[in-house]
Design a protein around this motif. Structure first.
Motif, mmCIF file in Angstrom:
data_model
loop_
_atom_site.group_PDB
_atom_site.id
_atom_site.type_symbol
_atom_site.label_atom_id
_atom_site.label_comp_id
_atom_site.label_asym_id
_atom_site.label_seq_id
_atom_site.Cartn_x
_atom_site.Cartn_y
_atom_site.Cartn_z
ATOM 1 N N GLY A 196 50.136 51.254 53.402
ATOM 2 C CA GLY A 196 50.822 50.092 53.382
ATOM 3 C C GLY A 196 50.110 48.832 54.138
ATOM 4 O O GLY A 196 50.622 47.750 54.173
ATOM 5 N N GLN A 197 49.062 49.165 54.545
ATOM 6 C CA GLN A 197 48.375 48.020 55.096
ATOM 7 C C GLN A 197 47.537 46.991 54.172
ATOM 8 O O GLN A 197 47.410 45.755 54.289
ATOM 9 C CB GLN A 197 47.135 48.392 56.072
ATOM 10 N N ALA A 198 47.499 47.526 52.630
ATOM 11 C CA ALA A 198 47.022 46.776 51.730
ATOM 12 C C ALA A 198 47.584 46.996 50.431
ATOM 13 O O ALA A 198 48.532 47.853 50.252
ATOM 14 C CB ALA A 198 45.377 47.210 51.235
ATOM 15 N N ARG A 199 47.701 46.069 49.630
ATOM 16 C CA ARG A 199 48.784 46.269 48.449
ATOM 17 C C ARG A 199 48.174 46.816 47.203
ATOM 18 O O ARG A 199 48.645 47.242 46.244
ATOM 19 C CB ARG A 199 49.411 44.740 47.885
ATOM 20 N N GLY A 200 46.839 46.699 47.041
ATOM 21 C CA GLY A 200 46.152 47.389 45.975
ATOM 22 C C GLY A 200 45.772 46.146 45.092
ATOM 23 O O GLY A 200 46.801 45.218 44.674
ATOM 24 N N HIS A 201 44.510 46.106 44.565
ATOM 25 C CA HIS A 201 43.875 45.111 43.864
ATOM 26 C C HIS A 201 43.167 45.419 42.646
ATOM 27 O O HIS A 201 42.503 46.336 42.749
ATOM 28 C CB HIS A 201 43.191 44.228 44.838
ATOM 29 N N HIS A 202 43.669 44.903 41.341
ATOM 30 C CA HIS A 202 42.945 45.415 40.220
ATOM 31 C C HIS A 202 42.032 44.338 39.484
ATOM 32 O O HIS A 202 41.650 44.398 38.454
ATOM 33 C CB HIS A 202 44.038 45.895 39.225
ATOM 34 N N GLY A 203 41.628 43.258 40.130
ATOM 35 C CA GLY A 203 40.848 42.522 39.777
ATOM 36 C C GLY A 203 41.441 41.230 39.178
ATOM 37 O O GLY A 203 42.558 41.642 38.410
ATOM 38 N N GLY A 204 40.798 40.301 38.977
ATOM 39 C CA GLY A 204 41.037 38.943 38.148
ATOM 40 C C GLY A 204 40.426 38.923 36.910
ATOM 41 O O GLY A 204 39.568 39.670 36.747
ATOM 42 N N GLY A 205 40.588 38.026 36.124
ATOM 43 C CA GLY A 205 39.935 37.660 34.952
ATOM 44 C C GLY A 205 38.387 36.929 35.333
ATOM 45 O O GLY A 205 38.327 36.450 36.152
ATOM 46 N N PHE A 206 37.537 37.091 34.205
ATOM 47 C CA PHE A 206 36.263 36.366 34.243
ATOM 48 C C PHE A 206 35.898 35.754 33.017
ATOM 49 O O PHE A 206 35.926 36.574 32.033
ATOM 50 C CB PHE A 206 35.215 37.409 34.733
ATOM 51 N N ALA A 207 36.089 34.595 32.859
ATOM 52 C CA ALA A 207 35.886 33.695 31.555
ATOM 53 C C ALA A 207 34.476 33.744 31.111
ATOM 54 O O ALA A 207 34.098 33.410 29.976
ATOM 55 C CB ALA A 207 36.386 32.364 31.541
ATOM 56 N N GLY A 208 33.487 33.969 32.083
ATOM 57 C CA GLY A 208 32.158 33.792 31.753
ATOM 58 C C GLY A 208 31.652 32.426 31.897
ATOM 59 O O GLY A 208 32.158 31.613 32.234
ATOM 60 N N ALA A 209 30.206 32.268 31.794
ATOM 61 C CA ALA A 209 29.614 31.153 31.981
ATOM 62 C C ALA A 209 28.783 30.692 30.796
ATOM 63 O O ALA A 209 28.185 31.558 30.227
ATOM 64 C CB ALA A 209 28.696 31.201 33.427
#
Length: 422
Positions: free
Chosen positions: A238-251
Motif C-alpha cells: 500500500g505504499q505505492a499505487r501502481g503505475h502503468h505509464g503515460g502516453g507518448f506522442a513522439g517528437a
C-alpha cells in the motif's frame, strides 16, 4: 521516494528505470524519474522511484565509491526505503574494478550483510547458474565480452571475479534454493553471514522470487532484472499505487544515430542499418590526427535528415587493440567521447529532436554534455532500452548498451522516437 537506484552508467540507468516503471505483472510499476547525475535539488514528491545515472564504471575505485556514497545520501534524504546498486548484466569490470568496492561501501554505510549480487537479465539472454554468468548459451568469457576494450571479462564465475575486488569471502545461493521460494531464499541470505552473496537466476520467475525475498532488504545489487520484483512489494504493502505509464506522442524534427560501442551486437546492428540508410564510419586515426571532427559529423547528420543517418566508430577487437597501441587506450576513449558529446550538443543546438546513442561510455559522455536534467521514461524500444523524454532540451533520446537491441534496433528506435509504437 520509496526506491532509489545508483547506476554506474547512463544506459544501465535507463534500463533499470524502464524495468521499475513497468514493474512485473498487472499491478504495474512505480512513478519513476531518471536523473543525469546527482541532483542539487529535492525530487518531486510524486516520484516513487529515483534512478541516479553516474559515469563511474571505469573510474578509479576511490572515485566510484565517493560518487556512489554521495548518491546514496541524496536518495536517503528523499526518503528512500530501499537502494539498488545497478551494474551491467555482463558485469563489465576487471579484477581491479569498482563493482565490489562500491557494493561493499554501500553495504557498510547501510550496515547490512547478505546483500544480493544478481546481474541476470533473462530477456536479454543473461542468466546465472552455479554462480556462472551466461550470455544465451555461452559462458560470459566465451560470448565476445572477453574482447571488451575497457573491461574484458575473461572469467564467467562471478563469485570468483568479485572475490578479486573485495575483502572477505563472497557467498553463493544456488538455483535450487531460489526455487524453494522467497522464504527459503530470505532465510538463506540471513544465514549466509557474508556481506555479498551471488544468487542464481535463469528466468523472470526466479527474479520475482528474489524480489519478494528482498522486500525488506535495505540494499540489492545487480542488473536491471534484480529490480523486476521490487515495485510489487511497495504496491502490495500500500505504499505505492501502481503505475502503468503515460502516453507518448513522439517528437517531430531531425534525427541522428551515434554509435561508439564495439560490441558484436552493435557492429551487427551497424551492418544491418547500412543496407538501407546513410552511414558514416569514423576512423580512429583521423579523429586522433584532427582530420575528422564535429563539423564533418554534423554536416553528414543534417544533410541526411529524415533517413535515420548513423555515424559510428564501432570497430573489430583487432582494430581497437591496434588503435589503443598507437595512441593509448585512455587517449582513444577520451577523444571519441569528446567527439560524440560535442556532436550531440551541436546537433540539438541546430534543431535536432531525436537522438539515438549506442554504447555505455558514449551514452554517458553524451548525456553529461547535453545537461538533460531529469528525464521521463517513455515506451520500450527493445528489452532494456526505453525512450527518454527531456523537457529541458525539448528532445527525445534512446541510450543503448552496446550489447542490447535487435538487429534492426537503429531503424526501429528512430521511428519510435517520432511515433510511439511504430
Amino acid at each position: 521516494m520509496l526506491l532509489g537506484v545508483i547506476a554506474d552508467d547512463f544506459t544501465g540507468a535507463s534500463d533499470i528505470a524502464n524495468t521499475i516503471a513497468r514493474g512485473n505483472g498487472e499491478s504495474g510499476g512505480l512513478v519513476t524519474s531518471q536523473y543525469m547525475g546527482i541532483p542539487d535539488y529535492n525530487a518531486d514528491p510524486t516520484v516513487e522511484a529515483g534512478v541516479i545515472s553516474l559515469k563511474s564504471r571505469s573510474v578509479p575505485k576511490a572515485d566510484a565509491v565517493a560518487l556512489s556514497l554521495e548518491a546514496l545520501r541524496w536518495l536517503k534524504a528523499q526518503g528512500c526505503r530501499q537502494i539498488v546498486f545497478k551494474y551491467c548484466s555482463t558485469f563489465d569490470s576487471t579484477p581491479q574494478g569498482n563493482i565490489g568496492p562500491v557494493a561493499q561501501a554501500l553495504a557498510a554505510e547501510l550496515g547490512v550483510d547478505g546483500v544480493v549480487v544478481c546481474p541476470a537479465f533473462p530477456k536479454a539472454g543473461r542468466t546465472i547458474y552455479q554462480g556462472h554468468l551466461f550470455v544465451h548459451d555461452r559462458l560470459l568469457s566465451e560470448s565476445g565480452m572477453q574482447n571488451h576494450p575497457l573491461t574484458p571479462m575473461t572469467d564467467a564465475d562471478i563469485r570468483r571475479w568479485l572475490s578479486l575486488q573485495v575483502t572477505g569471502d563472497v557467498g553463493l545461493i544456488s538455483l535450487n534454493t531460489v526455487r524453494q521460494g522467497a522464504d527459503a531464499l530470505r532465510q538463506a541470505l540471513a544465514q549466509d553471514g557474508r556481506q555479498l552473496v551471488v544468487v542464481d537466476a535463469v528466468d523472470d520467475s526466479d527474479l520475482a522470487i528474489i524480489g519478494r525475498a528482498c522486500a525488506e532488504a535495505p540494499l540489492v545489487t545487480g542488473g536491471s532484472g534484480a529490480a523486476l520484483g521490487l515495485p510489487a512489494n511497495f504496491i502490495a504493502s500500500g505504499q505505492a499505487r501502481g503505475h502503468h505509464g503515460g502516453g507518448f506522442a513522439g517528437a517531430v524534427g531531425p534525427e541522428a544515430i551515434l554509435a561508439g560501442s564495439c560490441s558484436g551486437a552493435t557492429r551487427g546492428q551497424v551492418d544491418h542499418h547500412a543496407k538501407g540508410h546513410p552511414v558514416l564510419p569514423i576512423p580512429v586515426d583521423q579523429v586522433m590526427t584532427g582530420e575528422i571532427g564535429v563539423p564533418q559529423l554534423l554536416s553528414f547528420l543534417l544533410e541526411h535528415s529524415g533517413k535515420a543517418p548513423l555515424a559510428y566508430s564501432s570497430a573489430t577487437p583487432e582494430e581497437v587493440r591496434a588503435a589503443q597501441e598507437r595512441y593509448g587506450r585512455e587517449n582513444v576513449s577520451d577523444a571519441l567521447d569528446r567527439l560524440f558529446a560535442s556532436t550531440a550538443q551541436a546537433f540539438l543546438d541546430q534543431g535536432g529532436k531525436r537522438l539515438v546513442v549506442a554504447g555505455g561510455e558514449t551514452s554517458g559522455a553524451v548525456a553529461q554534455a547535453l545537461d538533460l536534467g531529469e528525464v521521463m521514461i517513455g515506451p520500450e524500444i527493445d528489452p532494456g532500452v526505453p525512450i527518454l523524454i527531456s523537457a529541458r532540451r525539448d528532445a527525445v533520446l534512446a541510450l543503448k548498451s552496446g550489447n542490447f537491441g535487435q538487429q534492426d534496433f537503429f531503424r526501429k528506435a528512430a521511428n519510435m522516437l517520432a511515433w510511439a509504437g511504430s
